[in-house]
Design an enzyme around this catalytic site. Structure first.
Site, PDB file in Angstrom:
ATOM      1  N   GLU A 178      17.448 -25.184 -66.791  1.00 31.65           N
ATOM      2  CA  GLU A 178      16.181 -25.737 -66.420  1.00 31.65           C
ATOM      3  C   GLU A 178      14.909 -25.655 -66.863  1.00 31.65           C
ATOM      4  O   GLU A 178      13.656 -25.148 -66.513  1.00 31.65           O
ATOM      5  CB  GLU A 178      15.999 -25.407 -64.638  1.00 31.65           C
ATOM      6  CG  GLU A 178      17.229 -25.753 -63.955  1.00 31.65           C
ATOM      7  CD  GLU A 178      17.062 -25.578 -62.352  1.00 31.65           C
ATOM      8  OE1 GLU A 178      15.937 -24.930 -61.913  1.00 31.65           O
ATOM      9  OE2 GLU A 178      17.848 -25.636 -61.557  1.00 31.65           O
ATOM     10  N   GLU A 380      25.148 -26.385 -60.674  1.00 33.92           N
ATOM     11  CA  GLU A 380      24.329 -25.688 -59.573  1.00 33.92           C
ATOM     12  C   GLU A 380      24.274 -26.979 -58.329  1.00 33.92           C
ATOM     13  O   GLU A 380      24.106 -28.094 -58.665  1.00 33.92           O
ATOM     14  CB  GLU A 380      23.026 -25.255 -59.896  1.00 33.92           C
ATOM     15  CG  GLU A 380      22.851 -24.057 -60.531  1.00 33.92           C
ATOM     16  CD  GLU A 380      21.505 -23.592 -60.842  1.00 33.92           C
ATOM     17  OE1 GLU A 380      20.778 -23.841 -59.481  1.00 33.92           O
ATOM     18  OE2 GLU A 380      21.017 -23.005 -61.464  1.00 33.92           O
TER      19      GLU A 380
END
Length: 475
Positions: A178, A380
């Site tokens: 991220e 995720e």
């Protein structure tokens, strides 16, 4: 009626069967679970500094102990084995390997990850290693952090050191987790470490994170890595009307807002990584926020390294509309005249995030169409709820429903042709949830942070059955 996809996913009377080679696993991150903040030569990270600063983290919580995984990893691997996991995604703490982010490599830090990898392999669990999940060595931040170009080169050195120790047993590598969050929440609105609020620095950080990805990917490939990926927090950017009706047509003004935010969230990272170019509209936003001098000739060629996998971290859609006169959100420099909308007519998690499973299907199909150069893995996906232990059980019906519905969305995307290769639930354990401290629980395994007792929640028992069946029962 049975529907069969090109990858072998089938849907029969509501039962969703996944391809035979589909990978089931779970994910964690170093600072969130390891603890042992001062053990075996580990240096200070930006999250140590940030969480130790009064007012930055709820309840004054820190990751000093977290889940004590550094000392309890063998027990945690046994939990993974009991669940039937085929894969475990974990991140390496850069300050454990190089206390100051450069120079001498700390063999004791590498020893820990070597022991973890061996224990996983003994249990038949494939390690998926992420090199950077936000715990930048504080010494590098003191030298300017990710807004400084040199950090990207130090990251490549660190990647080489980790691969040199683990590369004989690890084949699945992710460079960054991220980078949007690291850049824009760390340097834009400051709600994450290091807590800076500088739009120009956020854009510089994003570029240097990508440069670090490219340099590290090249170093890993040269050292023999077989699979390299980049994990991004991705969401479909949609209008409020499209939350309930994906076919709703946006106005010209709303479509412009959607396109601009999608450029900042998705194309800012995937276009340079997979196409070797930045979108022209992004360059215009960067130029208005500090200029383009940090983007040098040759950088995009470095960033554009071949990768096998796009890792997708999905939790909820990003909902926007045109908002004339609206100031730019600090986390989204360049978002002037865009309104970020709450979603009130669907259920939400304890984070306040709307639960929109079909957003994941839309996202996966879009990525498969727009970026066919790489396969897709859900690195995720999960949810925080208000869990309660009652008579030795955690009846987390909301989480089980969330996971079931999102896995059905993954299955639908595979049936539509998306090359989705695996699903790693977030998270294996309740953990330190960044600025929320220990007040938000994402784990399928409950952790009592006073005693460190682990307890399978009902969602974990459900997930074990999903893995065993390689699919979902009919509704």
């Amino acid at each position: 009626m049975t529907v069969v996809s090109t990858r072998g996913a089938t849907l029969t009377e509501g039962r969703a069967d996944f391809p035979a080679d589909f990978v089931w696993g779970a994910a964690t991150a170093s600072y969130q679970i390891e603890g042992a903040a001062k053990e075996d030569g580990r240096g200070l990270s930006i999250w140590d500094t940030f969480s130790g600063t009064p007012g930055k983290v709820a309840g004054g919580d820190t990751g000093d102990v977290a889940c004590d995984h550094y000392f309890r990893y063998a027990d945690d691997v046994r939990l993974m084995s009991d669940l039937g996991l085929a894969a475990y995604r974990f991140s390496v703490a850069w300050p454990r390997i190089q206390a100051d982010g450069t120079g001498l490599v700390n063999s004791r830090g590498l020893d820990f990850y070597s022991r973890l990898v061996d224990k996983l392999l003994e249990a038949g669990i494939t390690p998926y290693v992420t090199l950077y999940h936000w715990d930048l060595p504080q010494a590098l931040e003191d030298a300017g952090g990710w807004p400084e170009r040199d950090t990207a080169y130090r990251f490549a050195d660190y990647a080489r050191a980790v691969h040199a120790r683990l590369g004989d047993r690890v084949q699945h590598w992710t460079t960054l987790n991220e980078p949007w969050v690291a850049a824009f929440l760390g340097y834009g609105n400051g709600v994450h470490a290091p807590g800076r609020r500088e739009p120009a620095a956020a854009f510089r950080a994003a570029h240097h994170l990508l440069l670090g990805h490219g340099l590290a990917a090249r170093a890993l490939r040269e050292a023999g890595a077989e699979e390299i990926g980049l994990a991004l927090n991705l969401s479909p950017v949609i209008t409020p009307a499209q939350v309930g009706d994906p076919a709703a047509v946006a106005s010209i003004e709303d479509a412009e807002a959607v396109g601009r935010i999608d450029t900042l969230l998705t194309r800012q990272f995937l276009d340079p990584a997979l196409r070797g170019e930045y979108p022209a509209e992004l360059l215009a936003m960067i130029e208005r926020n500090g200029g383009l001098a940090h983007i040098r000739d040759g950088d995009l060629e470095i960033i554009n390294q071949p990768i096998e996998v796009i890792g997708i971290n999905y939790y909820n859609p990003c909902v926007v509309e045109s908002g004339p006169g609206q100031a730019a959100d600090e986390a989204w420099p360049g978002s002037e005249d865009v309104r970020f909308c709450s979603v009130d007519d669907v259920p939400a998690t304890a984070m306040g995030w709307p639960i929109v499973p079909n957003g994941l299907s839309r996202l996966l199909v879009r990525l498969a169409d727009d970026y066919p150069e790489a396969g897709l893995v859900i690195t995720e996906n999960g949810a925080a709820f208000e869990d309660v232990v009652e008579d030795g059980r955690v009846h987390d019906v909301g989480r089980t429903g969330y996971l079931d519905n999102h896995l059905r969305a993954v299955h639908a995307a595979i049936a539509d042709g998306a090359d989705v290769r695996g699903y790693l639930v977030w998270s294996l354990l309740d953990n330190f949830e960044w600025a929320y401290g220990y007040g938000r629980r994402f784990g399928i395994v409950h952790v009592d942070f006073d005693t460190q007792r682990r307890l399978f929640k009902d969602s974990a028992l459900w997930y074990r059955e999903v893995i065993k069946q390689n699919g979902l029962r009919g509704n």
